[in-house]
Design an enzyme around this catalytic site. Structure first.
Site, PDB file in Angstrom:
ATOM      1  N   SER A 264       0.835  -1.194   0.000  1.00  0.00           N
ATOM      2  CA  SER A 264       0.000   0.000   0.000  1.00  0.00           C
ATOM      3  C   SER A 264       0.871   1.246   0.000  1.00  0.00           C
ATOM      4  O   SER A 264       2.075   1.183   0.254  1.00  0.00           O
ATOM      5  CB  SER A 264      -0.888   0.017   1.246  1.00  0.00           C
ATOM      6  OG  SER A 264      -0.085   0.346   2.371  1.00  0.00           O
ATOM      7  N   LYS A 265       0.225   2.370  -0.252  1.00  0.00           N
ATOM      8  CA  LYS A 265       1.017   3.603  -0.273  1.00  0.00           C
ATOM      9  C   LYS A 265       1.481   3.974   1.139  1.00  0.00           C
ATOM     10  O   LYS A 265       2.463   4.690   1.298  1.00  0.00           O
ATOM     11  CB  LYS A 265       0.247   4.737  -0.950  1.00  0.00           C
ATOM     12  CG  LYS A 265      -1.071   5.087  -0.344  1.00  0.00           C
ATOM     13  CD  LYS A 265      -1.718   6.206  -1.158  1.00  0.00           C
ATOM     14  CE  LYS A 265      -2.930   6.753  -0.444  1.00  0.00           C
ATOM     15  NZ  LYS A 265      -3.560   7.847  -1.166  1.00  0.00           N
ATOM     16  N   ARG A 266       0.795   3.430   2.120  1.00  0.00           N
ATOM     17  CA  ARG A 266       1.240   3.669   3.508  1.00  0.00           C
ATOM     18  C   ARG A 266       2.584   2.973   3.776  1.00  0.00           C
ATOM     19  O   ARG A 266       3.407   3.472   4.519  1.00  0.00           O
ATOM     20  CB  ARG A 266       0.202   3.165   4.524  1.00  0.00           C
ATOM     21  CG  ARG A 266      -1.109   3.896   4.478  1.00  0.00           C
ATOM     22  CD  ARG A 266      -1.016   5.298   5.072  1.00  0.00           C
ATOM     23  NE  ARG A 266      -1.946   6.178   4.385  1.00  0.00           N
ATOM     24  CZ  ARG A 266      -1.836   7.495   4.279  1.00  0.00           C
ATOM     25  NH1 ARG A 266      -0.800   8.125   4.811  1.00  0.00           N
ATOM     26  NH2 ARG A 266      -2.734   8.213   3.644  1.00  0.00           N
ATOM     27  N   ALA A 268       4.845   2.651   1.620  1.00  0.00           N
ATOM     28  CA  ALA A 268       5.842   3.514   0.977  1.00  0.00           C
ATOM     29  C   ALA A 268       6.269   4.609   1.953  1.00  0.00           C
ATOM     30  O   ALA A 268       7.450   4.887   2.112  1.00  0.00           O
ATOM     31  CB  ALA A 268       5.253   4.119  -0.282  1.00  0.00           C
ATOM     32  N   LYS A 269       5.276   5.199   2.621  1.00  0.00           N
ATOM     33  CA  LYS A 269       5.591   6.265   3.590  1.00  0.00           C
ATOM     34  C   LYS A 269       6.416   5.683   4.728  1.00  0.00           C
ATOM     35  O   LYS A 269       7.418   6.253   5.143  1.00  0.00           O
ATOM     36  CB  LYS A 269       4.295   6.867   4.145  1.00  0.00           C
ATOM     37  CG  LYS A 269       3.727   7.974   3.267  1.00  0.00           C
ATOM     38  CD  LYS A 269       4.132   9.364   3.729  1.00  0.00           C
ATOM     39  CE  LYS A 269       4.296  10.297   2.543  1.00  0.00           C
ATOM     40  NZ  LYS A 269       3.312  11.239   2.269  1.00  0.00           N
TER      41      LYS A 269
END
Ligand code: GLU
Length: 511
Positions: A264-266, A268-269
């Protein structure tokens, strides 16, 4: 006769294109080119509540950057135009009419409140609500109401949706090119809304109608769409299009770095890596998301990395140009299992591509990075630097950190090395070396520099090995890096002498 290969990438402009979406686009593209077919891009923008301004342009730029070429799209047109679903509304209305007339779809007038009540009722009975054959006659629709009442409601302009009448007790079967045979009972599928009360089609209707009208031969998409496919198969049947139904291929998920759960893009963070091809600024929140391009990846490296996330060539080969990927790609070699997203592998690919790149181009990229930081450097020096550094970097930008000493004299010196390697003897040797350099008329090449140093040291009866770490310290401030004589040659005679003098003044002699 086999249908000509026509595939489509069908993103919804609901945000930036995720790396998983980019891989779907890539596999479609490789498949299309492998079979000399057609690559289509269709924008699925029927859900206006999720429309994000800028997302479509982002998709266009991302594909362009990755050199995924399109044959038909909203931006270039084509024989099946328009390629934006919001511009094809009239077609969906027309086709849903066909289903209404053949009895495969029906008007439903249930208000959101009524639906909620029904949901609560079933929940109280301990069951999951499904608008299906078992409950449809208890709801407010054209099947449960007398025809005259339906007509009245329609005339009165009562809001309605059009639902698909899922046949009861049928086995739905299809062959997925990756997952094999899929068998589902139609009783597990609910009467999905096909046309919403605002007159817009849902994903299912628009997707099936368009795949049919655009003569799509293969639907290659993410695994998250697998549960929708039985419904799509039923829709093809209801329309009488079964013989021209595309073949399906559902691609495995991209998994989190730990290997479990969807990337998920989370993530990535959390891990500080990109999952978007280009940097994206959320137009609503202003939040900035990292992009592979801005992080310093070459598009060829990203494509190579993505190609192997879920597909394997069946050989040891890892480095593939786009042409080689096109030649080697096949859906048979796409795995069923999810592919773990490992950013270190992406870095490795970037490293390989940088190494293989023409040095002049690499030097140009370095100059651009330097220019952006207002750091002056000549073309010649940039070329020498990349020649020396290219095997040690994953990104061109790494040179600015690992080779910071090329652009600025050290202002600090690694204290541990100072303590271990800097002493009265090395200081004397370096002082003599600096004087020799000042007087030497010899050319300033790595070999000539080494010779001068050797001459100085042999006169003083000092061993080279004992002096080199101190010299490196004076020139770079650190204890490791590429060949020191090469570094000195690049820094130049005057700069080298000045750095030695500065170090001699700055570093205390304790032993
Ligand atoms: N619009 C869908 C998406 O955003 C397309 C799914 C499909 O390819 O059928 O992924």
């Amino acid at each position: 006769m086999k249908k000509p290969v026509r595939v489509r990438f069908a993103p919804s402009p609901t945000g930036p294109l995720h790396i998983g979406g980019l891989r779907t686009a890539l596999y479609n593209y490789l498949f299309a080119r492998h079979y000399k077919g057609t690559m289509i891009l269709r924008i699925e923008d029927t859900d206006q509540s999720r429309y994000v301004p800028g997302a479509e342009e982002y998709i266009r730029q991302s594909l362009q950057w990755c050199q995924i070429e399109l044959d038909e799209s909203p931006w270039q047109g084509g024989p099946c135009a328009p390629y934006r679903q919001s511009e094809r509304k009239h077609l969906y209305a027309q086709y849903v009419q066909q289903l209404l007339e053949s009895g495969h779809a029906y008007y439903a007038f249930d208000t959101p409140e009524e639906l909620e009540q029904a949901r609560q009722r079933t929940k109280a009975e301990g069951e999951e609500f499904q608008y299906n054959a078992a409950v449809r006659m208890k709801m407010k629709n054209a099947l449960s109401l007398p025809a005259s009442q339906t007509e009245q409601l329609l005339k009165a302009g009562t809001p309605y949706v059009i639902r698909f009448k899922v046949p009861q007790g049928k086995i739905v079967r299809f062959d997925d090119l990756i997952r094999g045979e899929v068998v589902v009972s139609s009783d597990t599928i609910d009467d999905k809304v096909l046309l919403k009360s605002d007159g817009m089609p849902t994903y299912h209707l628009a997707n099936v109608v368009d795949d049919y009208l655009m003569n799509i031969s293969h639907v290659i998409r993410g695994e998250e769409w697998l549960p929708s496919t039985p419904l799509h198969v039923l829709l093809y049947k209801a329309f009488g299009w079964e013989s021209s139904m595309p073949q399906f291929a559902h691609l495995p998920l991209l998994l989190k770095p730990e290997g479990e759960g969807k990337l998920s893009k989370r993530d990535a963070k959390q891990y500080g890596f990109a999952v978007f091809p280009l940097q994206w600024t959320d137009p609503q929140t202003g939040e900035i998301w990292q992009g592979f391009r801005e992080d310093g990846y070459l598009p060829e490296a990203l494509i190579n990395f993505l190609a192997l996330l879920g597909w394997n060539p069946g050989t040891e080969q890892e480095i593939f140009s786009m042409e080689e990927l096109i030649a080697a790609f096949s859906l048979e070699k796409v795995s069923k299992a999810g592919a773990r997203f490992d950013i270190n592998k992406a870095k490795w690919f970037n490293q390989q591509y940088l190494k293989a790149m023409p040095e002049a181009l690499l030097a140009q990229m370095l100059l651009e990075e330097l220019n952006a930081r207002a750091m002056p450097c000549t073309k010649e020096k940039a070329l020498q630097i990349v020649q020396l550094m290219k095997d040690r970097i994953s990104f061109v930008r790494d040179i600015l950190i690992q080779g910071a000493f090329f652009f600025q004299a050290p202002t600090t010196y690694e204290s541990e090395t100072v303590a271990r390697k800097w002493n009265a003897t090395t200081a004397q040797a370096l002082e003599a070396f600096a004087i020799a350099l000042e007087q030497e008329p010899k050319e300033f090449t790595p070999t000539a520099i080494k010779q001068t140093l050797n001459e100085v040291l042999s006169k003083m009866n000092i061993k080279l090995g004992g002096v080199l770490p101190a010299l490196r310290l004076a020139i770079t401030g650190t204890s490791s890096g590429p060949d020191l004589m090469e570094i000195i040659a690049i820094c130049g005679r005057r700069e080298t002498i000045s750095r030695i003098k500065t170090a001699l003044q700055a570093l205390p002699i304790t032993h």
